[in-house]
Design an enzyme around this catalytic site. Sequence first.
Site, short mmCIF file in Angstrom:
data_model
loop_
_atom_site.label_atom_id
_atom_site.label_comp_id
_atom_site.label_asym_id
_atom_site.label_seq_id
_atom_site.Cartn_x
_atom_site.Cartn_y
_atom_site.Cartn_z
N LYS A 289 0.86 -1.19 0.00
CA LYS A 289 0.00 0.00 0.00
C LYS A 289 0.90 1.23 0.00
CE LYS A 289 -4.26 1.66 0.33
NZ LYS A 289 -5.02 1.43 1.57
N HIS A 290 0.70 2.09 -0.97
CA HIS A 290 1.49 3.32 -1.09
C HIS A 290 2.99 3.01 -1.06
CE1 HIS A 290 -2.11 5.59 -1.05
NE2 HIS A 290 -2.40 5.37 0.22
N ASN A 432 13.25 5.36 7.27
CA ASN A 432 13.82 4.32 8.12
C ASN A 432 12.86 3.15 8.22
OD1 ASN A 432 16.31 5.58 8.99
ND2 ASN A 432 15.07 6.99 10.21
N HIS A 538 14.89 5.25 -0.44
CA HIS A 538 14.30 6.58 -0.29
C HIS A 538 13.32 6.88 -1.41
CE1 HIS A 538 18.10 7.79 2.14
NE2 HIS A 538 17.17 7.28 2.92
#
Length: 538
Positions: A289-290, A432, A538
Amino acid sequence: MAVASKKIPAPDRVKIRTALLSVSDKAGIIELAKALTEQGVKLLSTGGTHKAIAAAGLAVTDVSEVTGLPEIMDGRVKTLHPNVHGGLLAIRDDEDHVAAMKQHGIEGIDLAVINLYPFEEVRAAGGDYPTTVENIDIGGPAMIRASAKNHAYVAIVTDPADYAPLIDALKANGGETDYAFRQKLAAKAYARTAAYDTAISNWFAEALEIETPAYRTIGGVLKEAMRYGENPHQSAGFYVTGENRPGVATATLLQGKQLSYNNINDTDGAFELIGEFSADQGPACAIIKHANPCGVATGSTLRDAYLRALACDSTSAFGGIIALNQLLDAETAEEIVKLFTEVIIAPDVSDEAKAIIAAKKNLRLLVTGGLPDPRSRGITAKTVAGGLLVQTRDNGVIEDVDLKVVTKRAPTEMELEDLKFAYKVAKHVKSNAIVYAKDGQTAGIGAGQMSRIDSARIAGLKAQDAAKAMGWAEPMTKGSAVASEAFFPFADGLLSAIAAGATAVIQPGGSMRDAEVIAAADEHNVAMVFTGMRHFRH
């Protein structure tokens, strides 16, 4: 020094009298040649294209009659001649150009229909070095670029998809093309040669192991224009690069509406994650999800793996992406359709499962034919203002790492398996990242936080929520293994994980405070192993 223009205005309409047809992909070329002949266009052609057109009973002139030279050097040299390039580049309203044409007997070419040697296909198929080099087209790109530069007078067609619009334009305009049409064709032509050269240059970089070539370009072919990008006010398109890698770009959409920008991004993340679990290791499922996993699990069956993955965070799984590492069967499909899901992606699907999924007409079902190899190299790219960040794919896998036990207590065999499982998942969680796992199932996932302790806390809270939703006596983090994709800078993140119930920890190590973190683990009789491999995402 820039070349000055004579500022001769481009005509709007240009009559197509002579066309040069030279294509590697013969799809639709005979139909186009017939349509051009009906318009009274003289046809010039080369090699195999000439043979195909002549075999269809159409009048066609071999380009060797124009150049006065036969094809030589195994066809490497056939169109590289002033009679061809002069015909393409001549400015018809420039007196000096017209005089040169008359002096040297050069006939104008008003239409060029050219596509290129199948370099991308040969490269994707794993052709050897000599074969791949031999499929680098030289004359084709030269003619395309010449025609595109002179689009004021020449129409350049590089895509069989444009044959029909060309025919329609000629029929509607009495055998003429208009300037706007020629401009669009020229823009597409330069994009085509750019993508072609990109494929060649990137192949050379790979073949010669040049990690940072002086010039780097990323090229792709439009697979589909999208309704919008991440948000409705952003435009977007999906381009495929030709990389021979199973995934969303190469998958077949068996059913469902068009994938959105976000669907594609999330589905790619889901399938790359599930690629960490080879089919021969047993069934596995990842729910995304996302762009972050909300549940990942292995199981005795694919249905079991799905249900275990769902149990980790059934709330976030709503409207998510489901990736499977094996053929989607009917039993698993029956469970999946109980929850609103955006996309299912799997290597294959049974006929029974297809029928079950078909009841959800908007549910996208993608079949890839295989799993991505997590060890393969490849490159990834990200744009920044005024630049492009390019790196090799994160192909580090836990199976290739020599784990180092740094605590007094070594992990048990079961803890070690869960540590490896958690680390595979953490590799695909935004940094993180903290991942708790137990018995081949994620227990809690903390993603994308600014501090590692917050990720540990969030993952613990997620586990508590899952326990309440499932009616468990305690969260699965009790007695779990925990993975951190980067080192713990302080002991606080580790202590938060221990408070959640973790008994074993895996992390890269390398912090200035490693000794402090190890001491905290020893104080709580927690086993810890270092991988020496970070997985920032990232």
